[in-house]
Design an enzyme around this catalytic site. Structure first.
Site, PDB file in Angstrom:
ATOM      1  N   THR A 125       8.573 -14.406  33.935  1.00 48.89           N
ATOM      2  CA  THR A 125       8.796 -15.688  34.593  1.00 48.89           C
ATOM      3  C   THR A 125       7.483 -16.339  35.016  1.00 48.89           C
ATOM      4  O   THR A 125       6.498 -15.631  35.277  1.00 48.89           O
ATOM      5  CB  THR A 125       9.692 -15.474  35.841  1.00 48.89           C
ATOM      6  OG1 THR A 125       9.693 -16.664  36.631  1.00 48.89           O
ATOM      7  CG2 THR A 125       9.186 -14.334  36.720  1.00 48.89           C
ATOM      8  N   ASP A 126       7.500 -17.662  35.140  1.00 49.02           N
ATOM      9  CA  ASP A 126       6.304 -18.370  35.633  1.00 49.02           C
ATOM     10  C   ASP A 126       6.018 -18.029  37.099  1.00 49.02           C
ATOM     11  O   ASP A 126       4.911 -18.276  37.589  1.00 49.02           O
ATOM     12  CB  ASP A 126       6.445 -19.889  35.447  1.00 49.02           C
ATOM     13  CG  ASP A 126       7.627 -20.507  36.185  1.00 49.02           C
ATOM     14  OD1 ASP A 126       8.422 -19.765  36.816  1.00 49.02           O
ATOM     15  OD2 ASP A 126       7.776 -21.750  36.138  1.00 49.02           O
ATOM     16  N   GLU A 127       7.028 -17.437  37.789  1.00 46.76           N
ATOM     17  CA  GLU A 127       6.820 -17.137  39.219  1.00 46.76           C
ATOM     18  C   GLU A 127       5.736 -16.093  39.445  1.00 46.76           C
ATOM     19  O   GLU A 127       5.244 -15.946  40.557  1.00 46.76           O
ATOM     20  CB  GLU A 127       8.133 -16.686  39.877  1.00 46.76           C
ATOM     21  CG  GLU A 127       9.178 -17.769  39.833  1.00 46.76           C
ATOM     22  CD  GLU A 127      10.304 -17.592  40.848  1.00 46.76           C
ATOM     23  OE1 GLU A 127      10.170 -16.792  41.778  1.00 46.76           O
ATOM     24  OE2 GLU A 127      11.313 -18.282  40.678  1.00 46.76           O
ATOM     25  N   TYR A 153      10.900 -10.688  44.626  1.00 44.47           N
ATOM     26  CA  TYR A 153      11.350 -10.882  43.235  1.00 44.47           C
ATOM     27  C   TYR A 153      10.150 -11.069  42.305  1.00 44.47           C
ATOM     28  O   TYR A 153       9.990 -10.341  41.318  1.00 44.47           O
ATOM     29  CB  TYR A 153      12.282 -12.103  43.129  1.00 44.47           C
ATOM     30  CG  TYR A 153      12.433 -12.595  41.699  1.00 44.47           C
ATOM     31  CD1 TYR A 153      13.135 -11.847  40.755  1.00 44.47           C
ATOM     32  CD2 TYR A 153      11.843 -13.794  41.276  1.00 44.47           C
ATOM     33  CE1 TYR A 153      13.250 -12.276  39.436  1.00 44.47           C
ATOM     34  CE2 TYR A 153      11.950 -14.231  39.962  1.00 44.47           C
ATOM     35  CZ  TYR A 153      12.648 -13.473  39.046  1.00 44.47           C
ATOM     36  OH  TYR A 153      12.751 -13.894  37.736  1.00 44.47           O
ATOM     37  N   LYS A 157       8.631  -8.667  39.217  1.00 39.60           N
ATOM     38  CA  LYS A 157       8.460  -9.114  37.833  1.00 39.60           C
ATOM     39  C   LYS A 157       6.999  -8.954  37.404  1.00 39.60           C
ATOM     40  O   LYS A 157       6.709  -8.574  36.269  1.00 39.60           O
ATOM     41  CB  LYS A 157       8.900 -10.573  37.675  1.00 39.60           C
ATOM     42  CG  LYS A 157      10.386 -10.826  37.860  1.00 39.60           C
ATOM     43  CD  LYS A 157      11.259 -10.175  36.804  1.00 39.60           C
ATOM     44  CE  LYS A 157      11.154 -10.838  35.450  1.00 39.60           C
ATOM     45  NZ  LYS A 157      12.097 -10.201  34.469  1.00 39.60           N
TER      46      LYS A 157
HETATM   47  P1  NAD Z   1      21.023 -13.235  35.685  1.00 41.05           P
HETATM   48  O1  NAD Z   1      20.926 -12.718  37.081  1.00 41.05           O
HETATM   49  O2  NAD Z   1      21.952 -14.348  35.355  1.00 41.05           O
HETATM   50  O3  NAD Z   1      21.393 -12.026  34.695  1.00 41.05           O
HETATM   51  C1  NAD Z   1      20.857 -10.743  34.819  1.00 41.05           C
HETATM   52  C2  NAD Z   1      21.729  -9.779  34.005  1.00 41.05           C
HETATM   53  O4  NAD Z   1      21.118  -8.473  34.071  1.00 41.05           O
HETATM   54  C3  NAD Z   1      23.154  -9.624  34.526  1.00 41.05           C
HETATM   55  O5  NAD Z   1      24.080  -9.656  33.467  1.00 41.05           O
HETATM   56  C4  NAD Z   1      23.160  -8.247  35.204  1.00 41.05           C
HETATM   57  O6  NAD Z   1      24.428  -7.603  35.180  1.00 41.05           O
HETATM   58  C5  NAD Z   1      22.132  -7.514  34.363  1.00 41.05           C
HETATM   59  N1  NAD Z   1      21.508  -6.392  35.086  1.00 41.05           N
HETATM   60  C6  NAD Z   1      20.989  -6.398  36.342  1.00 41.05           C
HETATM   61  N2  NAD Z   1      20.538  -5.169  36.667  1.00 41.05           N
HETATM   62  C7  NAD Z   1      20.764  -4.386  35.585  1.00 41.05           C
HETATM   63  C8  NAD Z   1      20.493  -3.014  35.302  1.00 41.05           C
HETATM   64  N3  NAD Z   1      19.932  -2.218  36.215  1.00 41.05           N
HETATM   65  N4  NAD Z   1      20.841  -2.530  34.087  1.00 41.05           N
HETATM   66  C9  NAD Z   1      21.427  -3.323  33.153  1.00 41.05           C
HETATM   67  N5  NAD Z   1      21.715  -4.623  33.379  1.00 41.05           N
HETATM   68  C10 NAD Z   1      21.385  -5.143  34.577  1.00 41.05           C
HETATM   69  O7  NAD Z   1      19.521 -13.590  35.285  1.00 41.05           O
HETATM   70  P2  NAD Z   1      18.939 -14.714  34.300  1.00 41.05           P
HETATM   71  O8  NAD Z   1      18.718 -15.946  35.056  1.00 41.05           O
HETATM   72  O9  NAD Z   1      19.749 -14.738  33.068  1.00 41.05           O
HETATM   73  O10 NAD Z   1      17.505 -14.082  33.985  1.00 41.05           O
HETATM   74  C11 NAD Z   1      17.322 -13.196  32.889  1.00 41.05           C
HETATM   75  C12 NAD Z   1      15.855 -12.808  32.811  1.00 41.05           C
HETATM   76  O11 NAD Z   1      15.038 -13.968  32.659  1.00 41.05           O
HETATM   77  C13 NAD Z   1      15.343 -12.115  34.066  1.00 41.05           C
HETATM   78  O12 NAD Z   1      14.467 -11.079  33.657  1.00 41.05           O
HETATM   79  C14 NAD Z   1      14.592 -13.198  34.816  1.00 41.05           C
HETATM   80  O13 NAD Z   1      13.550 -12.655  35.582  1.00 41.05           O
HETATM   81  C15 NAD Z   1      14.051 -14.029  33.667  1.00 41.05           C
HETATM   82  N6  NAD Z   1      13.816 -15.460  33.941  1.00 41.05           N
HETATM   83  C16 NAD Z   1      14.804 -16.251  34.467  1.00 41.05           C
HETATM   84  C17 NAD Z   1      14.573 -17.614  34.641  1.00 41.05           C
HETATM   85  C18 NAD Z   1      15.639 -18.526  35.183  1.00 41.05           C
HETATM   86  O14 NAD Z   1      15.369 -19.714  35.416  1.00 41.05           O
HETATM   87  N7  NAD Z   1      16.875 -18.075  35.391  1.00 41.05           N
HETATM   88  C19 NAD Z   1      13.338 -18.170  34.304  1.00 41.05           C
HETATM   89  C20 NAD Z   1      12.349 -17.329  33.769  1.00 41.05           C
HETATM   90  C21 NAD Z   1      12.605 -15.981  33.575  1.00 41.05           C
HETATM   91  O1  TDX Z   2      20.783 -23.613  47.932  1.00 38.61           O
HETATM   92  C1  TDX Z   2      19.644 -23.818  47.471  1.00 38.61           C
HETATM   93  N1  TDX Z   2      18.905 -24.850  47.965  1.00 38.61           N
HETATM   94  C2  TDX Z   2      17.623 -25.123  47.534  1.00 38.61           C
HETATM   95  O2  TDX Z   2      16.986 -26.062  48.010  1.00 38.61           O
HETATM   96  C3  TDX Z   2      19.066 -22.989  46.437  1.00 38.61           C
HETATM   97  C4  TDX Z   2      19.831 -21.842  45.850  1.00 38.61           C
HETATM   98  C5  TDX Z   2      17.779 -23.276  46.008  1.00 38.61           C
HETATM   99  N2  TDX Z   2      17.065 -24.303  46.554  1.00 38.61           N
HETATM  100  C6  TDX Z   2      15.682 -24.561  46.061  1.00 38.61           C
HETATM  101  C7  TDX Z   2      14.763 -23.368  46.043  1.00 38.61           C
HETATM  102  C8  TDX Z   2      13.863 -23.654  44.857  1.00 38.61           C
HETATM  103  O3  TDX Z   2      12.774 -24.472  45.260  1.00 38.61           O
HETATM  104  O4  TDX Z   2      15.803 -24.971  44.692  1.00 38.61           O
HETATM  105  C9  TDX Z   2      14.741 -24.438  43.895  1.00 38.61           C
HETATM  106  C10 TDX Z   2      15.328 -23.593  42.782  1.00 38.61           C
HETATM  107  O5  TDX Z   2      15.887 -22.440  43.386  1.00 38.61           O
HETATM  108  P1  TDX Z   2      16.578 -21.274  42.516  1.00 38.61           P
HETATM  109  O6  TDX Z   2      17.647 -21.874  41.676  1.00 38.61           O
HETATM  110  O7  TDX Z   2      16.914 -20.177  43.448  1.00 38.61           O
HETATM  111  O8  TDX Z   2      15.403 -20.874  41.513  1.00 38.61           O
HETATM  112  P2  TDX Z   2      13.886 -20.373  41.756  1.00 38.61           P
HETATM  113  O9  TDX Z   2      13.705 -19.772  43.088  1.00 38.61           O
HETATM  114  O10 TDX Z   2      12.984 -21.503  41.354  1.00 38.61           O
HETATM  115  O11 TDX Z   2      13.810 -19.187  40.643  1.00 38.61           O
HETATM  116  C11 TDX Z   2      14.373 -19.385  39.325  1.00 38.61           C
HETATM  117  O12 TDX Z   2      13.365 -19.683  38.399  1.00 38.61           O
HETATM  118  C12 TDX Z   2      12.489 -18.648  38.025  1.00 38.61           C
HETATM  119  C13 TDX Z   2      15.153 -18.162  38.857  1.00 38.61           C
HETATM  120  O13 TDX Z   2      16.190 -17.849  39.800  1.00 38.61           O
HETATM  121  C14 TDX Z   2      14.258 -16.989  38.623  1.00 38.61           C
HETATM  122  O14 TDX Z   2      15.005 -15.881  38.118  1.00 38.61           O
HETATM  123  C15 TDX Z   2      13.215 -17.390  37.617  1.00 38.61           C
HETATM  124  O15 TDX Z   2      12.285 -16.362  37.429  1.00 38.61           O
END
Ligand code: NAD
Ligand code: TDX
Length: 339
Positions: A125-127, A153, A157
Site C-alpha cells: 500500500t502507499d500508506e 496497520y 504492511k
Molecule cells: P479486505 O479487508 O477487504 O480483504 C482482506 C481479505 O483477507 C478478507 O477476505 C479476509 O478474510 C482475508 N484474510 C484476513 N486475514 C487472513 C488470514 N490470516 N489468512 C487468510 N485470509 C485472511 O482488504 P482489501 O481492501 O481487499 O485489501 C487487500 C490487500 O490490498 C491488503 O493487503 C491491503 O493492505 C492492500 N491494499 C488495499 C488498498 C485499499 O484501498 N483497500 C489499497 C492498497 C493496498
Molecule cells: O467514517 C469514516 N470517516 C472518515 O472521514 C471513515 C471510515 C474514514 N474517514 C476518512 C479517513 C481517511 O482519511 O476517510 C479516508 C479514507 O479512510 P479509509 O476508507 O478507512 O481508508 P484509508 O485509511 O485511507 O486506508 C485505505 O487505503 C489504503 C485502505 O483501508 C487500506 O487498506 C489501504 O492500504
C-alpha cells in the site's frame, strides 16, 4: 499455470479473481482465505462452479495447512492480498495486524521458497510512505520515498514489505511488490469511507467525517489495480517495487458531498466527528515507473468509476445489508457511538 491468490474473498482479492479468470481463462486460480469478518464467500458465488477455480478456507499463518496446499497445487505464482486492512481497527487492536500481515507473509514466502514458485507478489500500500503535507502539491510518493509509517496497520504492511525484499536478497526468492493508492469499486467492505457513506446516506443516517474532512486520498478504480498486478506478475522485474495510482487526489469532504449529490441526499447529513489518531494528511502516488516500464495506465476516470460504484451498491443491497445487519453492527456502535 496455477496461481494461489490469498485474501480472494475480500474486496480487491475477489475483483482480482474475477479479472484473472476472465483475462486468462486457461489459468487455474486457487483462492485461499480465512474468511475473517472482511471475507465473504457469497462474493465468490459466481465463480464457485468454474472448473478452473478452487476455494480453500485457510489461515495464511497456518504453516502446516499452507505447506499441504502448496504440495497439492504446486503453484507457479503466489499473489498475497490477505491482510487485516482497516486502519481504525489497527488503532483499537494492533496484534492481529502483526500476526496476519507480517507472520502470514513469512509463512507464504517460506512455502513459496520450498516449492520453488516462479513469482511471489506482495500486495502492499502507499500508506507505507506515511503522508505528504497539504501545502506541497508538487510532492508525490515514488518508489524511492523512504518508508515512514503512521499507524499499526501501515507499520505492519511496511514490516511485511521489508521481509519480502529480504527474502529476495537473502534467499533469492523471485518477488515483486506493488504499492497502490486507495481503491474503490464493487465489494468494498462498508467499514471503509466510500461504501460506509453510501450505506449511511441511503439510510438517511449521519455521515461521520473525521476531523475537518481535509485529508486527501488518491482514488483508483479497483479493476485498474487488478490489471496493474496482472502486468507486474507477468512482466515486472524481480526484486522491484511498483507504485500504482491514477493521479486522482480528492479531499474526503468532497467525496462525501459528491455521494450526497449522486444519491439526492442533503449535505446536512454530514457530521464532523473526532479525528482518527495519527491521521495521515495526504497520499499521492507517482506512477511513472509502472507506466514507463510496463505501459500501465488507469482506464476508469473517477467521475465514471464513482457512478458505477454507487450503482453497484444500489443494485446489490443484499450483499452489504447482510454485512451491516450482522456482527459488523457491534463494531459500528463501538467506533461511532461516542465519537
Ligand atoms: P479486505 O479487508 O477487504 O480483504 C482482506 C481479505 O483477507 C478478507 O477476505 C479476509 O478474510 C482475508 N484474510 C484476513 N486475514 C487472513 C488470514 N490470516 N489468512 C487468510 N485470509 C485472511 O482488504 P482489501 O481492501 O481487499 O485489501 C487487500 C490487500 O490490498 C491488503 O493487503 C491491503 O493492505 C492492500 N491494499 C488495499 C488498498 C485499499 O484501498 N483497500 C489499497 C492498497 C493496498
Ligand atoms: O467514517 C469514516 N470517516 C472518515 O472521514 C471513515 C471510515 C474514514 N474517514 C476518512 C479517513 C481517511 O482519511 O476517510 C479516508 C479514507 O479512510 P479509509 O476508507 O478507512 O481508508 P484509508 O485509511 O485511507 O486506508 C485505505 O487505503 C489504503 C485502505 O483501508 C487500506 O487498506 C489501504 O492500504
Amino acid at each position: 499455470m496455477t496461481i494461489i491468490v490469498t485474501g480472494g474473498a475480500g474486496f480487491i482479492g475477489s475483483n482480482f479473481v474475477f479479472h484473472m479468470l476472465k483475462a486468462h481463462p486457461e489459468y487455474r486460480i486457487v483462492c485461499v482465505d480465512k474468511l475473517t469478518y472482511a471475507g465473504n464467500l457469497s462474493t465468490l458465488e459466481s465463480v464457485m462452479e468454474n472448473p478452473n477455480f478452487r476455494f480453500v478456507k485457510l489461515d495464511i499463518c497456518d504453516r502446516e495447512g499452507v505447506d499441504k496446499l502448496f504440495a497439492e497445487e504446486n503453484p507457479d505464482i503466489v499473489v498475497n492480498f490477505a491482510a487485516e486492512s482497516h486502519v481504525d481497527r489497527s488503532i483499537e487492536n494492533p496484534e492481529i495486524f502483526l500476526q496476519t500481515n507480517i507472520i502470514g507473509t513469512s509463512v507464504m514466502m517460506d512455502a513459496s521458497r520450498k516449492y520453488n514458485v516462479k513469482r511471489y507478489h506482495q500486495v502492499s500500500t502507499d500508506e507505507v510512505y506515511g503522508d505528504l503535507p497539504l501545502d506541497r502539491p508538487d510532492l508525490f510518493f515514488t518508489e524511492e520515498t523512504p518508508i515512514h509509517t503512521s499507524s499499526p496497520y501501515s507499520s505492519s504492511k511496511a514490516g511485511a514489505d521489508l521481509l519480502v525484499l529480504a527474502y529476495h536478497r537473502t534467499f533469492g526468492l523471485p518477488v515483486t511488490i506493488s504499492r497502490c493508492s486507495n481503491n474503490y469499486g464493487p465489494y468494498h467492505f462498508p467499514e471503509k469511507l466510500i461504501p460506509l457513506m453510501i450505506a449511511n446516506a441511503l439510510a438517511d443516517k449521519p455521515l461521520p467525517v473525521y476531523g475537518k474532512g481535509e485529508n486527501v486520498r488518491d482514488w483508483l478504480y479497483v479493476e485498474d489495480h487488478c490489471k496493474a498486478i496482472d502486468l507486474i506478475i507477468h512482466n515486472g522485474k524481480v526484486g522491484e517495487v511498483y507504485n500504482v495510482g491514477g493521479h486522482n487526489e480528492m479531499a474526503n469532504i468532497d467525496i462525501v458531498k459528491l455521494i450526497c449529490k449522486e444519491l439526492g441526499k442533503p449535505e446536512s447529513l454530514i457530521t464532523y466527528v473526532t479525528d482518527r489518531k495519527g491521521h495521515d494528511m495526504r497520499y499521492a502516488i507517482d506512477p511513472t515507473k509502472i507506466h514507463n516500464e510496463l505501459g500501465w495506465l488507469p482506464e476508469t476516470k473517477f467521475a465514471d468509476g464513482i457512478k458505477k460504484t454507487i450503482q453497484w451498491y444500489l443494485d446489490n443491497e443484499k450483499w452489504w445489508k447482510d454485512i451491516i445487519s450482522g456482527e459488523y453492527q457491534n463494531y459500528y456502535e463501538k467506533m461511532y457511538s461516542n465519537r
